[in-house]
Design a protein around this motif. Structure first.
Motif, PDB file in Angstrom:
ATOM      1  N   LEU A   1       0.797  -0.876  -0.226  1.00  0.00           N
ATOM      2  CA  LEU A   1      -0.140  -0.259  -0.040  1.00  0.00           C
ATOM      3  C   LEU A   1       0.376   1.161  -0.072  1.00  0.00           C
ATOM      4  O   LEU A   1       0.553   2.107  -1.038  1.00  0.00           O
TER       5      LEU A   1
ATOM      6  N   GLU B   1       0.838   4.489  -2.917  1.00  0.00           N
ATOM      7  CA  GLU B   1       0.023   5.490  -2.202  1.00  0.00           C
ATOM      8  C   GLU B   1       1.243   6.203  -2.614  1.00  0.00           C
ATOM      9  O   GLU B   1       1.218   7.864  -2.899  1.00  0.00           O
TER      10      GLU B   1
ATOM     11  N   TYR C   1      -9.524  -0.097   7.473  1.00  0.00           N
ATOM     12  CA  TYR C   1      -9.020   0.644   6.739  1.00  0.00           C
ATOM     13  C   TYR C   1      -9.265   2.298   6.918  1.00  0.00           C
ATOM     14  O   TYR C   1     -10.637   2.113   7.078  1.00  0.00           O
ATOM     15  N   LYS C   2      -8.250   2.727   6.419  1.00  0.00           N
ATOM     16  CA  LYS C   2      -8.724   4.442   6.477  1.00  0.00           C
ATOM     17  C   LYS C   2      -9.594   4.865   5.142  1.00  0.00           C
ATOM     18  O   LYS C   2     -10.208   5.757   5.194  1.00  0.00           O
TER      19      LYS C   2
ATOM     20  N   GLU D   1      -8.594   0.993   0.462  1.00  0.00           N
ATOM     21  CA  GLU D   1      -7.052   0.138   1.091  1.00  0.00           C
ATOM     22  C   GLU D   1      -8.464  -0.833   1.792  1.00  0.00           C
ATOM     23  O   GLU D   1      -7.620  -2.231   1.633  1.00  0.00           O
TER      24      GLU D   1
ATOM     25  N   ALA E   1      -7.285  -4.480   0.292  1.00  0.00           N
ATOM     26  CA  ALA E   1      -7.237  -5.811   1.565  1.00  0.00           C
ATOM     27  C   ALA E   1      -7.674  -7.799   0.889  1.00  0.00           C
ATOM     28  O   ALA E   1      -7.940  -8.315   1.400  1.00  0.00           O
TER      29      ALA E   1
END
Length: 364
Positions: free
Chosen positions: A143, A147, A169-170, A174, A178
């Motif tokens: 990730l 990003e 998870y934000k 994300e 996942a």
């Protein structure tokens, strides 16, 4: 080459951008196709689509409603008697439509249980020779690199794997990433442990760009990964995306060619090529100068490209094709958008027309 009518392929997720193109390619290749959809209404959309009617599918196509792919034994019955399974159905990121509290159940659980259900159904069948599992390039890249917080130390390889990131998870992306990591992990573990009589081919597309045959209005043109192309052309400003894209038709072609016994099984293949998002403006000016001059395509949007190197050498060699260029991808997306915009304008020129008539004109 047409295939024997005794060869049947089960395709999940045919109401999606990739899935519908895979469905068309499977029919055109001569396969019998069983396709799964989530509802009767989606079944009607597929059966009434002009491309399905033109494919002369006749009795070679059957559609089965499976509302919840994560429900235990969801595919047990539909997998009986099929030779191949192409499993595409999986949750996608939809720009804020999923409640953060539901990320784990919506993305992770559905992707994992859907994959295990397909594998389990194939194991109960006595006929399945191969499964093609559609993953994503995000399952191979950490990730932090996706990003832009970390630089890659080597090209992305089909053999790369990423540790599963646990909740919370934000954001949706994300959670989506996942889910791809988790589904891939459980599939490979299942195959290694169970050692089934069938094999599995894993495909990892980058950002899929290209005409979406199921989209017929401007609103839906701004959904999915095509959103980046149309958004930049129409004036939207995005953050950063990795420069790894692939034409939808290349993805569909790879899925059907992956059924060939000459393609090694229990193997992974990346479907992607380098691209730079702001090149969309130059491509639009070259191919659609009139739309740019009239500001139908104002070209005022932007997105930063995160440079990333991807090793697709095995893919091009095994599948025996060269990827379509980013230019081809953009031309297809914007060309489709302009067609839809033109049809919409034609209907708006006659506002007194009954809605049913306007919808008929839009379908022309």
């Amino acid at each position: 080459m047409a295939h024997s009518t005794r060869q049947t392929v089960l395709v999940t997720g045919v109401t999606g951008h990739v899935g519908f193109s895979v469905l068309l390619n499977a029919l055109n290749a001569g396969y019998n196709v069983r396709a799964t959809v989530r509802s009767e209404s989606k079944k009607k959309v597929i059966l009434s689509h002009p491309h399905i009617q033109y494919a002369d599918s006749g009795s070679r196509l059957s559609l089965i409603v499976i509302p919840n792919i994560a429900k235990s034994h969801a595919f047990d019955e539909v997998a009986q008697g099929v030779d191949y399974i192409i499993h595409i159905a999986s949750p996608i990121a939809t720009a804020g439509s999923v409640n953060p509290a539901d990320y784990e159940s919506h993305f992770i659980r559905t992707a994992v249980h859907g994959t295990l259900n397909v594998l389990g159904a194939a194991a109960k069948s006595t006929t399945v020779r191969r499964i093609v599992l559609t993953s994503s390039i995000v399952a191979l890249i950490p990730l932090a690199q996706l990003e832009g917080r970390e630089r890659q130390s080597k090209p992305v390889s089909p053999s790369d794997r990423v540790p599963f990131p646990t909740a919370p998870y934000k954001d949706e992306f994300e959670a989506y990433a996942a889910s791809k990591i988790a589904a891939l992990s459980v599939a490979e573990k299942w195959v290694k442990t169970r050692k089934p009589r069938f094999d599995v081919v894993y495909l990892y597309p980058g950002f899929v760009e290209g005409r979406n045959h199921l989209v017929s209005n401007k609103r839906d043109m701004l959904k999915g990964t095509n959103t980046i192309v149309t958004g930049i052309a129409l004036g939207n400003h995005f953050g950063s995306f990795i420069g790894a894209t692939v034409h939808n038709e290349d993805v569909a072609t790879a899925h059907i060619r992956a059924l060939d016994a000459g393609v090694p099984g229990n193997t992974s293949y990346i479907l992607s090529q380098p691209s730079r998002w702001n090149d969309i403006k130059h491509i639009a000016k070259k191919h659609f100068p009139g739309a740019v001059a009239s500001r139908t395509l104002p070209l005022t949007g932007s997105a930063s490209t995160l440079e990333i190197e991807v090793d697709t050498s095995s893919t091009e060699q095994v599948f025996n094709f060269a990827f379509k260029s980013f230019e081809d991808q953009v031309v297809d997306v914007l060309g489709h958008y302009l067609e839809v915009q033109h049809r919409s304008k034609r209907c708006n020129d006659f506002p007194s027309m009954p809605k049913a008539v306007q919808q008929t004109l839009q379908a022309v």
